[in-house]
Motif scaffolding. Structure first.
Motif, PDB file in Angstrom:
ATOM      1  N   ILE A 160       0.857  -1.188   0.000  1.00  0.00           N
ATOM      2  CA  ILE A 160       0.000   0.000   0.000  1.00  0.00           C
ATOM      3  C   ILE A 160       0.891   1.236   0.000  1.00  0.00           C
ATOM      4  O   ILE A 160       1.804   1.363   0.814  1.00  0.00           O
ATOM      5  CB  ILE A 160      -0.941   0.011   1.226  1.00  0.00           C
ATOM      6  CG1 ILE A 160      -1.833  -1.244   1.237  1.00  0.00           C
ATOM      7  CG2 ILE A 160      -1.794   1.285   1.256  1.00  0.00           C
ATOM      8  CD1 ILE A 160      -2.674  -1.420  -0.006  1.00  0.00           C
ATOM      9  N   MET A 177      -7.434   2.100  -0.081  1.00  0.00           N
ATOM     10  CA  MET A 177      -6.012   1.768  -0.114  1.00  0.00           C
ATOM     11  C   MET A 177      -5.578   1.492  -1.548  1.00  0.00           C
ATOM     12  O   MET A 177      -6.181   0.669  -2.235  1.00  0.00           O
ATOM     13  CB  MET A 177      -5.736   0.561   0.778  1.00  0.00           C
ATOM     14  CG  MET A 177      -5.996   0.866   2.241  1.00  0.00           C
ATOM     15  SD  MET A 177      -5.560  -0.494   3.328  1.00  0.00           S
ATOM     16  CE  MET A 177      -7.027  -1.485   3.201  1.00  0.00           C
ATOM     17  N   SER A 179      -2.244   0.532  -4.002  1.00  0.00           N
ATOM     18  CA  SER A 179      -0.891  -0.020  -3.982  1.00  0.00           C
ATOM     19  C   SER A 179       0.025   0.770  -4.923  1.00  0.00           C
ATOM     20  O   SER A 179      -0.437   1.556  -5.756  1.00  0.00           O
ATOM     21  CB  SER A 179      -0.922  -1.488  -4.414  1.00  0.00           C
ATOM     22  OG  SER A 179      -1.221  -1.577  -5.793  1.00  0.00           O
TER      23      SER A 179
END
Length: 189
Positions: A160, A177, A179
């Motif tokens: 993340i 979230m 990445s």
């Protein structure tokens, strides 16, 4: 690929080209890479490591990008927050994200000063405006004293990199979230 590698590769091939322009200010890719290394090394020295969260309550500026890349270069999670949030909303988001460090500037820091002691997980506050030098860390001092050497941390593509808070008229902000891979793919499409 991760954001660190993406910036380093871009700086290697296009170092002298302009990455950011704001008014008369220009920051090249090489300057952005070097400055973000200073932030990354300063955060490591503060004890920030992979997976730790760093909240950013900042106006649009070249420093925003420098800090963002510095955070992500060490595998920490950048949490950009809307400067229009009320203190109560920020308190809720701090409770949800539990940042280890808060990076902000005077207009946004002033209303938070009375409530900051209630957030024991916020170990450090970096002030871009340097109005609270004795109490908080000065961004200018960090930039003047931190090493620009490349950090050895290599975030994984699935790590993340960012938590973006999004909301609608009927519910509280929720953290999305993203990445490194998500953000690199968005940047290259």
């Amino acid at each position: 690929m991760n954001l660190k590698a993406m910036l380093e590769e871009t700086a290697k091939h296009y170092g002298g080209k302009t990455a950011i322009t704001l008014g008369d200010r220009r920051l090249s890719y090489a300057e952005l890479d070097e400055a973000s290394n200073k932030i990354a090394n300063a955060l490591i020295k503060m004890g920030v490591s992979k997976g730790d969260r760093v909240a950013m309550l900042l106006s649009n500026s070249p420093e925003f990008a420098v800090i963002y890349f510095g955070i992500t270069k060490i595998g920490a999670v950048a949490i950009p927050l809307d400067t229009k949030y009320k203190v109560s909303e920020l308190a809720s988001l701090f409770g949800d994200s539990q940042p280890k460090v808060l990076v902000t500037e005077s207009p946004f820091l002033e209303p938070l000063v009375p409530i900051l002691p209630g957030f024991e997980y916020i170990e450090r506050v970096i002030d871009l405006s340097s109005r609270h030098e004795g109490r908080f860390l000065s961004y200018q001092e960090i930039m003047a004293t931190s090493s620009a050497r490349k950090v050895k941390v290599e975030p994984e593509p699935e790590d993340i990199a960012n938590i973006a808070y999004t909301s609608g008229p009927t519910f509280r902000p929720r953290g999305v979230m993203l990445s490194h891979q998500d953000l690199v793919m968005n940047a290259t499409i």
